[in-house]
Design an enzyme around this catalytic site. Structure first.
Site: not given
Ligand SMILES: O=C(O)[C@H](O)CO
Length: 359
Positions: A112, A191-192, A214, A274, A298, A303, A322-323
């Protein structure tokens, strides 16, 4: 670090979006008139369902690993491809795009987040982009809650004590941490994913849920019972802060020395978006000096985080690799959606999830 600092950000204007559409119309692959299938390069081994679908329509080659595709390998393989199926670990910049040339019609990222894509360059060249939102909302929110609880309830530390003989007897105040009931939960990025985190955390009976975003998200906020506040109020009032905002020039390093200083000493800070949103040196100092209570990460920069990084030395910092979206079902859906996006783009059809960066 080098990767993060060389990121290029871009805000797409309406004119720009119109331009993409215009440029792209010249690039639509003529499935019917060509003898050979269009070629797709995949930068990782992906699920069979995605591969099968792509193979029905395209010639597929991929990097078989281990790990992310090396840059020189990607440069060698991108030439003459009609589509690129990539990951957040692949930096897609003008060097890659130059090498790809004008055969490249679509870039579909299995993520995403899209801060690894040089969207300005991609749009300029009339190449379509796609990503995989929605598919990973639930999984990422689930992980954010798990990470928040692992941090506040000290699960990793407790497990270590149990394994290494630190557990002598039940003790009234041993291994205690802050609870969610009656607390103030602050969500940064509503957001979502942020909304889903709030929905899930609501079941733990916090007193208040506040968010910083925002734009106003009144419908979701009303349904969840959350209130929009400014950034400083969120920092000052939250007992738990969960970050789910995209990495943009506005959000980069928004959590620095000053932000941590404004937080409560009992604050639990969780980041599943991030690493670039956080000044990690400032976070280290805040955790070491107990300016805040603990952090669950995470995502980080870089990374993987080097094994000798000071954050690994802190008991009040839970670090996972990052899971966020790593449920089997979610990753399968993400792979399949990438394949569907590519096929639609190559056929000149609407993609199920086209990436059109916000204005
Ligand atoms: O950007 C993404 O899709 C996520 O960080 C992956 O887990």
């Amino acid at each position: 670090m080098a990767f993060q600092s060389s990121l290029t950000f871009y805000r797409c204007s309406a004119t720009c979006k119109a331009l993409v559409r215009l440029n792209f119309s010249e690039r639509v692959f003529k499935f019917s008139t060509k003898m050979s299938k269009p070629s797709v390069y995949i930068t990782r081994t992906v699920n069979e369902a995605a591969l099968d679908l792509l193979r029905q329509h395209c010639e597929v080659t991929s990097w078989a690993g281990p790990g992310p595709v090396p840059r020189d390998e990607l440069l060698r393989n991108i030439e003459n491809k009609a589509a690129l199926f990539c990951m957040l670990t692949d930096k897609i910049d003008s060097t890659i795009l130059d090498k790809a040339g004008n055969t490249l019609k679509v870039i579909a990222t299995m993520s995403v987040g899209y801060d690894h894509l040089d969207v300005k360059e991609i749009i300029k060249r009339g190449i379509k982009m796609a990503y995989t939102p929605d598919t990973l909302t639930e999984a990422t929110a689930e992980l954010a809650v798990a990470l928040l609880l692992a941090t506040s309830r000290r699960l990793l530390e407790a497990n270590e004590e149990a394994r290494t003989g630190g557990w002598k007897a039940w003790s009234p105040f041993w291994m205690c941490g802050p609870g969610l009931r009656g607390s103030t939960v602050g969500i940064v990025g509503f957001g979502r994913i942020g909304q889903e985190i709030a929905r899930k955390l609501k079941s733990f009976n916090p007193k208040r849920i506040i968010y910083y975003n925002r734009s106003e998200k009144s419908k979701a906020a009303r349904e969840i019972g959350a209130n929009r506040v400014d950034f400083d109020s969120l920092l000052a009032e939250s007992d738990f802060i969960s970050v789910s905002a995209a990495l943009t020039p506005e959000t980069e390093r928004m959590f620095g020395e000053e932000a941590f200083r404004k937080m409560k000493p009992n604050a639990v800070f969780v980041n599943t978006s991030r690493g670039g949103l956080v000044d990690q040196d400032a976070l280290f100092r805040a955790l070491e000096n107990k300016t805040i209570w603990g952090a669950g990460l995470d995502v980080m920069t870089p990374e993987p985080l080097p094994l000798d990084h000071p954050l690994f030395k802190l008991k009040n910092c839970v670090i996972i690799p990052h899971i966020g979206s790593a449920t089997i079902e979610t990753r399968n859906e993400m792979g399949l959606l990438c394949a569907q996006n590519i096929i639609a783009a190559l056929k000149g059809q609407n993609m199920p999830s086209e990436l059109l960066p916000p204005l």
